[in-house]
Structures are given as C-alpha cells and as structure tokens.
Design an enzyme around this catalytic site. Structure first.
Site, PDB file in Angstrom:
ATOM      1  CD  GLU A   7      -3.055  -0.243   0.035  1.00 33.85           C
ATOM      2  OE1 GLU A   7      -3.159   0.004  -1.152  1.00 33.85           O
ATOM      3  OE2 GLU A   7      -3.785  -1.124   0.528  1.00 33.85           O
ATOM      4  CG  HIS A   8      -0.321   4.915   0.532  1.00 31.79           C
ATOM      5  ND1 HIS A   8      -0.465   6.008  -0.239  1.00 31.79           N
ATOM      6  CD2 HIS A   8      -1.362   4.565   1.213  1.00 31.79           C
ATOM      7  CE1 HIS A   8      -1.801   6.379   0.172  1.00 31.79           C
ATOM      8  NE2 HIS A   8      -2.144   5.566   1.018  1.00 31.79           N
ATOM      9  N   GLY A  53     -15.820   5.521  -2.511  1.00 31.29           N
ATOM     10  CA  GLY A  53     -15.153   6.057  -1.451  1.00 31.29           C
ATOM     11  C   GLY A  53     -14.950   4.807  -0.313  1.00 31.29           C
ATOM     12  CG  LEU A  74     -13.194  -1.561  -1.910  1.00 29.58           C
ATOM     13  CD1 LEU A  74     -14.598  -2.185  -1.600  1.00 29.58           C
ATOM     14  CD2 LEU A  74     -12.142  -2.729  -1.410  1.00 29.58           C
ATOM     15  CB  SER A  75     -10.381   0.751  -7.551  1.00 29.79           C
ATOM     16  OG  SER A  75      -9.218   0.778  -6.810  1.00 29.79           O
ATOM     17  CB  SER A  76     -16.087   3.386  -7.206  1.00 30.72           C
ATOM     18  OG  SER A  76     -15.355   4.368  -6.693  1.00 30.72           O
ATOM     19  CD  GLU A  91      -8.611   8.104 -10.745  1.00 31.06           C
ATOM     20  OE1 GLU A  91      -8.924   7.179 -11.174  1.00 31.06           O
ATOM     21  OE2 GLU A  91      -8.686   8.024  -9.393  1.00 31.06           O
ATOM     22  CG  ASP A 104      -6.405   1.687  -7.434  1.00 29.18           C
ATOM     23  OD1 ASP A 104      -5.533   0.941  -6.656  1.00 29.18           O
ATOM     24  OD2 ASP A 104      -7.049   2.966  -6.749  1.00 29.18           O
TER      25      ASP A 104
HETATM   26  C1  GLA Z   1      -5.197   4.703  -4.188  1.00 31.35           C
HETATM   27  C2  GLA Z   1      -4.366   4.974  -5.415  1.00 31.35           C
HETATM   28  C3  GLA Z   1      -3.437   3.949  -5.719  1.00 31.35           C
HETATM   29  C4  GLA Z   1      -2.538   3.502  -4.727  1.00 31.35           C
HETATM   30  C5  GLA Z   1      -3.361   3.434  -3.391  1.00 31.35           C
HETATM   31  C6  GLA Z   1      -2.379   3.270  -2.290  1.00 31.35           C
HETATM   32  O1  GLA Z   1      -6.007   3.499  -4.448  1.00 31.35           O
HETATM   33  O2  GLA Z   1      -5.432   5.082  -6.677  1.00 31.35           O
HETATM   34  O3  GLA Z   1      -2.627   4.312  -7.027  1.00 31.35           O
HETATM   35  O4  GLA Z   1      -1.610   4.707  -4.408  1.00 31.35           O
HETATM   36  O5  GLA Z   1      -4.280   4.491  -3.109  1.00 31.35           O
HETATM   37  O6  GLA Z   1      -1.886   2.019  -2.006  1.00 31.35           O
END
Ligand code: GLA
Length: 373
Positions: A36-37, A124, A127-129, A162, A174
């Site tokens: 993550e990140h 929000g 989960l990448s909507s 984006e 994502d």
């Molecule tokens: C969001 C961003 C991703 C990633 C995550 C954190 O989902 O869209 O690119 O940076 O945060 O891991």
C-alpha cells in the site's frame, strides 16, 4: 454540459435513449492484499479483483455528442458534452470526459455515444470505483469503435485520465488491477516496469473485505501530500524513487527530517513485505501471510499515517477472530475498507461478527462486501 431530465435509477438504456445498446462491457473493483502506498514510488503491489463490478452499456452516435447517465447518483440525470470540448465539472462525468480526452490525445478516433453506467462497487470505499468506471468504459469504447488498445494501455489511459483530467495524483495499481486481475489470483505487479505475475490464492484461504462506512476522497490533500513526501525523501536520499532502496538502506533514514524518515521506512519495509507475502502464498503459509498483513497495517498507521480510528477498530476486531490470519487497511486510506485473510469457508461469518461488534454503539455501520452473501 447540460441537464436534460431526471429519469429514475431503474431506467434501462432503452428508456433513456429510445434504442438498445450496441455494446456491453464491465470491469471489477479491486482489493489490495498488500503493497500500500508503494505504487507512486515505483514499488510492488498485490491486488485482486473483487466480485463487485461497474457495468457499461453504450451506443455510438453520429456526430460528437456524448450523452451519459449513471444509476449511482442521488437524482440521476442525462448529462451531455461534446468530444473535443471536455471541461471538468467536478462530478462523475469527469471520469467519462477524462477518458475521451485522453483517447483523443493519444490519437484514437472516436464518435459520440450514449452511455448508461451502473455499479455495485461502493464509492469512497477504498475499492477503486473510479478505476472500475475507467476500465469498463475503455473496454466498451474499444469494442464500439474498434480501438487497438491492449489491457495494459487501458490501465495507463485510465490513470492518465484520473491524473490529468480529474486531478487525482494516483499511481497505476488500481487500473492495472481492474484491467488484469481476477478474484482468485493476486496480481503481483512491479509498478515501475508493469511486469506482473499471477499468484493463485491457496485453496485454504479466503479474502474478506469489510467497508467501514467512512468514505474518503483522493483528490483531497492528504494523498497528494504523502506522494510529495515520498518524492522528497527519494530526492534527499539520492535515488530516483524509494523503490530503489531496500532493508539494507534503512540505516540511512535518520538523516531525513521528520516525517520523511517514517514515510520512507513504510515504503521500503512494505515493498519487502510484498515479496514475503508472495513467498508465503506460494508456500501456502497463511499464518506468515497474516503476520505480514498486520505488520503492514501497523506501518500504515504509525509511519505513513493514513489510517483512522474506525479502521483500526476493524483490524483489532479481526485480530480477535480465530479463523482470521491477518487484516489491514486497504486502498488509499483515510476511510474505506479493511482486507483480511480467513480460513476458507469461515470469512463471511467472521466478517459479520466483526461488523456487528463494530456497530454495537449504533453510531456506525460496517458492511461485509467479500465474501458476498
Ligand atoms: C489509491 C491509488 C493507488 C494507490 C493506493 C494506495 O488507491 O489510486 O494508486 O496509490 O491508493 O496504495
């Protein structure tokens, strides 16, 4: 953009546009197991698709007009714009406009179209909507207009829309997950080279996703700040990206000003945890995988500071469940969901117990999204 009418959320494509769609396409949301990140520092990630998807129906038009409608807003309306005249309106239409803008810039030929969008990926929820919308729309446009664009290029176009149009400085995880992952195989992705390997989940394991009910917004400042902090830390350490450092370099971090030392420590240790998680999956060592998830959460909470008390509570409740190996915050943070790994067949019940305890005060409500009911 102009507002036409207010059709009900159940309206079909034919109700909205007076004909049947020519093309249908869909794409999933994603849950990140670990890593993550790390993506905007060129690092490693390990996402899977979730069963929740965004579904697109599309019919090409003659001329440059785009008419678009989403079932997932409070009072759905048909919104319009013209290709070549994309302008941010700070709403969901920007994802559509961003995609057509990027495709045209990249030299693809489009015509106008009518579009119906429907999604069960929570907005929000971490989960990448947004990636699910970008990828499903790109898939529909590829089919409708015969675009020569492969799945990796689809991910890159989604990210560019984006970054440049919506104004959210996200990494590539994502869109790659939505475009290339499925829900039984984790996508071990090197976000610098975009090389990936599919790592099957062991048969004994089950993914659990619980939405905290606290929503986030990525274009909001904190994500951007974290990204800048990582870039600054890399610069001060004399490397292109934090991805270029490993555990053997941790001794150098005390030279960085606070909080850049902790931000860098998160990214460096998280990249190492992703590699260890891949090894644990291959060896079917779920207790080890679970420990890595908890360690990732600690690091995101203390060093990267992207968690919130509600999410910490969910992770804590998960740690009290005997059939759960490990849990952590997933996605960009500041709200959203947790991911946990459970013993197969036990995840739904464990998730429901966690959600019930989380909601005991009556002031907050968690939802078990995976496994689906
Ligand atoms: C969001 C961003 C991703 C990633 C995550 C954190 O989902 O869209 O690119 O940076 O945060 O891991």
């Amino acid at each position: 953009m102009s507002v036409k009418e207010s059709p009900a959320a159940t309206s079909t494509f034919a109700d909205l546009f007076g004909r049947d769609p020519a093309v249908r396409a869909d794409a999933p949301g994603r849950v990140n197991l670990i890593g993550e990140h790390t993506d905007y520092s060129g690092g490693f990630v390990l996402p899977l698709a979730i069963p929740q998807r965004t579904r697109i129906e599309l019919g090409p038009r003659i001329g440059p007009l785009v008419r678009a409608w989403s079932a997932n807003v409070e009072s759905p309306e048909i919104l319009e714009y013209r290709l070549g005249d994309e302008k941010p309106v700070h709403g969901w239409l920007d994802y559509v406009q961003g995609i057509t803008d990027v495709l045209r810039q990249d030299g693809y030929t489009l015509r106008g179209f009518d579009l119906r969008i429907e999604s069960d990926v929570p907005v929000g929820g971490g989960l990448s909507s947004s990636a699910a919308l970008e990828v499903s729309l790109l898939r529909a446009l590829r089919e409708a207009f015969g675009l020569e664009i492969d799945d990796v290029k689809i991910a890159l176009a989604g990210q560019k829309a984006e970054n440049d149009f919506v104004g959210a400085p996200v990494g590539i995880m994502d869109q790659m997950a939505s475009s290339l992952a499925d829900d039984k195989t984790a996508l071990f992705l090197d976000t610098r080279s975009l090389q990936f390997e599919r790592i099957p989940l062991p048969a004994e394991a089950e993914i659990v996703v619980i939405d905290s009910g606290v929503t986030h917004s990525h274009s909001a400042g904190e994500y951007r700040v974290r990204r800048q902090e990582c870039e600054r830390a890399a610069e001060l350490l004399g490397v292109r990206q934090l991805r270029d450092l490993g555990p053997q370099d941790l001794w150098r971090l005390p030279s960085l000003p606070e909080p850049l030392d902790r931000r860098a420590r998160h990214v460096i240790t998280e990249n190492a945890r992703v590699r260890s998680a891949v090894a644990a999956l291959r060896e079917r060592d779920l207790p080890r995988l679970g420990k890595l998830l908890y360690a990732s959460h600690e690091s995101l909470r203390n060093d990267f500071e992207v968690s919130i008390p509600e999410i910490d509570d969910l992770v804590e409740l998960a740690s009290e469940e005997p059939d759960i190996y490990g849990a952590r915050i997933t996605g960009g943070g500041f709200g959203g969901s947790i991911v946990a790994v459970a013993r197969r067949g036990t995840g739904r019940k464990a998730g429901e117990r966690i959600a019930a305890r989380y909601g005991e005060s009556g002031k907050r409500k968690a939802t078990v999204l995976v496994p689906t009911a």
